[in-house]
Design an enzyme around this catalytic site. Structure first.
Site, PDB file in Angstrom:
ATOM      1  N   ASP A   8       0.875  -1.171   0.000  1.00 18.84           N
ATOM      2  CA  ASP A   8       0.000   0.000   0.000  1.00 18.84           C
ATOM      3  C   ASP A   8       0.912   1.221   0.000  1.00 18.84           C
ATOM      4  O   ASP A   8       2.134   1.092  -0.202  1.00 18.84           O
ATOM      5  CB  ASP A   8      -1.002  -0.039   1.164  1.00 18.84           C
ATOM      6  CG  ASP A   8      -0.349   0.155   2.529  1.00 18.84           C
ATOM      7  OD1 ASP A   8       0.896   0.242   2.606  1.00 18.84           O
ATOM      8  OD2 ASP A   8      -1.091   0.229   3.529  1.00 18.84           O
ATOM      9  N   HIS A   9       0.352   2.399   0.242  1.00 20.02           N
ATOM     10  CA  HIS A   9       1.167   3.625   0.223  1.00 20.02           C
ATOM     11  C   HIS A   9       2.240   3.604   1.310  1.00 20.02           C
ATOM     12  O   HIS A   9       3.352   4.076   1.098  1.00 20.02           O
ATOM     13  CB  HIS A   9       0.278   4.858   0.379  1.00 20.02           C
ATOM     14  CG  HIS A   9      -0.641   4.781   1.563  1.00 20.02           C
ATOM     15  ND1 HIS A   9      -1.770   3.987   1.570  1.00 20.02           N
ATOM     16  CD2 HIS A   9      -0.581   5.354   2.786  1.00 20.02           C
ATOM     17  CE1 HIS A   9      -2.380   4.098   2.736  1.00 20.02           C
ATOM     18  NE2 HIS A   9      -1.672   4.908   3.496  1.00 20.02           N
ATOM     19  N   CYS A  66       3.061  -3.281   3.989  1.00 16.65           N
ATOM     20  CA  CYS A  66       2.240  -2.146   4.415  1.00 16.65           C
ATOM     21  C   CYS A  66       2.967  -1.483   5.587  1.00 16.65           C
ATOM     22  O   CYS A  66       4.165  -1.714   5.781  1.00 16.65           O
ATOM     23  CB  CYS A  66       0.809  -2.553   4.734  1.00 16.65           C
ATOM     24  SG  CYS A  66       0.575  -3.631   6.159  1.00 16.65           S
ATOM     25  N   GLY A  67       2.273  -0.652   6.355  1.00 14.39           N
ATOM     26  CA  GLY A  67       2.959   0.025   7.440  1.00 14.39           C
ATOM     27  C   GLY A  67       3.525  -0.948   8.457  1.00 14.39           C
ATOM     28  O   GLY A  67       4.693  -0.873   8.835  1.00 14.39           O
ATOM     29  N   THR A  68       2.688  -1.877   8.878  1.00 19.43           N
ATOM     30  CA  THR A  68       3.102  -2.858   9.890  1.00 19.43           C
ATOM     31  C   THR A  68       3.275  -4.267   9.342  1.00 19.43           C
ATOM     32  O   THR A  68       3.927  -5.098   9.981  1.00 19.43           O
ATOM     33  CB  THR A  68       2.038  -2.949  10.995  1.00 19.43           C
ATOM     34  OG1 THR A  68       0.797  -3.337  10.375  1.00 19.43           O
ATOM     35  CG2 THR A  68       1.879  -1.620  11.728  1.00 19.43           C
ATOM     36  N   GLY A  69       2.622  -4.584   8.241  1.00 15.75           N
ATOM     37  CA  GLY A  69       2.528  -5.964   7.745  1.00 15.75           C
ATOM     38  C   GLY A  69       1.278  -6.662   8.266  1.00 15.75           C
ATOM     39  O   GLY A  69       0.876  -7.697   7.733  1.00 15.75           O
ATOM     40  N   ILE A  70       0.666  -6.080   9.276  1.00 15.00           N
ATOM     41  CA  ILE A  70      -0.458  -6.756   9.936  1.00 15.00           C
ATOM     42  C   ILE A  70      -1.720  -6.744   9.072  1.00 15.00           C
ATOM     43  O   ILE A  70      -2.374  -7.773   8.877  1.00 15.00           O
ATOM     44  CB  ILE A  70      -0.726  -6.120  11.314  1.00 15.00           C
ATOM     45  CG1 ILE A  70       0.479  -6.342  12.237  1.00 15.00           C
ATOM     46  CG2 ILE A  70      -1.991  -6.708  11.941  1.00 15.00           C
ATOM     47  CD1 ILE A  70       0.419  -5.555  13.545  1.00 15.00           C
ATOM     48  N   GLY A  71      -2.094  -5.578   8.559  1.00 16.72           N
ATOM     49  CA  GLY A  71      -3.305  -5.499   7.743  1.00 16.72           C
ATOM     50  C   GLY A  71      -3.208  -6.381   6.511  1.00 16.72           C
ATOM     51  O   GLY A  71      -4.172  -7.072   6.144  1.00 16.72           O
ATOM     52  N   MET A  72      -2.058  -6.380   5.871  1.00 16.86           N
ATOM     53  CA  MET A  72      -1.855  -7.227   4.689  1.00 16.86           C
ATOM     54  C   MET A  72      -2.038  -8.703   5.044  1.00 16.86           C
ATOM     55  O   MET A  72      -2.650  -9.464   4.290  1.00 16.86           O
ATOM     56  CB  MET A  72      -0.454  -7.016   4.114  1.00 16.86           C
ATOM     57  CG  MET A  72      -0.270  -5.706   3.380  1.00 16.86           C
ATOM     58  SD  MET A  72      -1.274  -5.629   1.868  1.00 16.86           S
ATOM     59  CE  MET A  72      -0.425  -4.300   0.992  1.00 16.86           C
ATOM     60  N   HIS A  99       7.839 -24.581   9.769  1.00 14.11           N
ATOM     61  CA  HIS A  99       6.731 -25.158  10.543  1.00 14.11           C
ATOM     62  C   HIS A  99       5.357 -24.879   9.932  1.00 14.11           C
ATOM     63  O   HIS A  99       4.445 -25.692  10.089  1.00 14.11           O
ATOM     64  CB  HIS A  99       6.740 -24.616  11.981  1.00 14.11           C
ATOM     65  CG  HIS A  99       7.885 -25.134  12.795  1.00 14.11           C
ATOM     66  ND1 HIS A  99       7.987 -24.940  14.154  1.00 14.11           N
ATOM     67  CD2 HIS A  99       8.986 -25.832  12.438  1.00 14.11           C
ATOM     68  CE1 HIS A  99       9.107 -25.508  14.608  1.00 14.11           C
ATOM     69  NE2 HIS A  99       9.731 -26.048  13.585  1.00 14.11           N
ATOM     70  N   HIS A 134       4.481 -31.306  11.250  1.00  9.17           N
ATOM     71  CA  HIS A 134       3.965 -29.985  10.874  1.00  9.17           C
ATOM     72  C   HIS A 134       2.957 -30.085   9.732  1.00  9.17           C
ATOM     73  O   HIS A 134       2.053 -29.257   9.626  1.00  9.17           O
ATOM     74  CB  HIS A 134       5.123 -29.068  10.485  1.00  9.17           C
ATOM     75  CG  HIS A 134       6.124 -28.901  11.586  1.00  9.17           C
ATOM     76  ND1 HIS A 134       5.807 -28.315  12.788  1.00  9.17           N
ATOM     77  CD2 HIS A 134       7.429 -29.278  11.682  1.00  9.17           C
ATOM     78  CE1 HIS A 134       6.875 -28.320  13.576  1.00  9.17           C
ATOM     79  NE2 HIS A 134       7.860 -28.908  12.933  1.00  9.17           N
TER      80      HIS A 134
HETATM   81  C1  RB5 Z   1      -1.881   2.653   6.532  1.00  4.56           C
HETATM   82  O1  RB5 Z   1      -1.861   3.860   7.220  1.00  4.56           O
HETATM   83  C2  RB5 Z   1      -1.671   1.503   7.506  1.00  4.56           C
HETATM   84  O2  RB5 Z   1      -2.776   1.366   8.334  1.00  4.56           O
HETATM   85  C3  RB5 Z   1      -1.389   0.217   6.753  1.00  4.56           C
HETATM   86  O3  RB5 Z   1      -0.264   0.407   5.966  1.00  4.56           O
HETATM   87  C4  RB5 Z   1      -1.095  -1.025   7.580  1.00  4.56           C
HETATM   88  O4  RB5 Z   1      -0.089  -0.768   8.510  1.00  4.56           O
HETATM   89  C5  RB5 Z   1      -2.257  -1.697   8.146  1.00  4.56           C
HETATM   90  O5  RB5 Z   1      -2.137  -2.736   8.824  1.00  4.56           O
END
Ligand code: RB5
Length: 145
Positions: A8-9, A66-72, A99, A134
């Protein structure tokens, strides 16, 4: 190995760096699935592009930034056949492969340095799935799709 990558951005700047890194890796064919700029976008739209490429067999592995990798990771894991996780260390990348037979790697573009993400990718693309006990556990996870 065909590797699909998108961001993402918030992950765009690192995605560009990581595409260049991947181009230099042996036996890697890079599929850059966008975006082409750091204009604001919604991460699920790009997670699904890479996840569907991997699930359909068009790509062998996926990488999302993405910013954290979590949302992706949350979004990609909704696609049947995908085992996605947010990974921030090479050690976890190794275990994700050995695993969990992980097939979509989700990276943080804001909190992890490019050099560390490059090492994470190198491990993700080379560490084997160990199978054995596994394999039964991964099969149970995939039965939840
Ligand atoms: C975008 O601001 C941010 O929320 C996204 O990149 C990501 O970190 C979501 O998990």
């Amino acid at each position: 190995m065909r590797v699909a990558i998108a961001s993402d951005h918030a992950g765009f700047e690192q995605k560009q760096v990581l595409v260049d890194f991947l181009v230099g890796e042996p036996e890697v064919e890079v599929m850059d699935m966008g975006p082409d700029s750091d204009d604001r976008v919604d991460y699920p739209d790009y997670a699904v592009k890479v996840a569907e490429a991997v699930a359909s067999g068009t790509a062998d592995r996926g990488i999302l930034v993405c910013g954290t990798g979590i949302g992706m990771a949350l979004a990609a894991d909704k696609v049947a056949g995908i085992r996605a996780s947010s990974i921030t260390t090479p050690e976890f990348a190794d275990l994700f492969r050995r695993h969990n037979d992980g097939n979509v790697l989700c990276l943080s573009g804001r909190f992890v340095e490019p050099a560390v993400n490059e090492e994470i990718i190198r491990v993700f693309l080379t560490a084997p799935f160990e199978g054995g006990r596994h394999a039964d556990r991964v099969a149970k996870v995939m039965a939840l799709d």
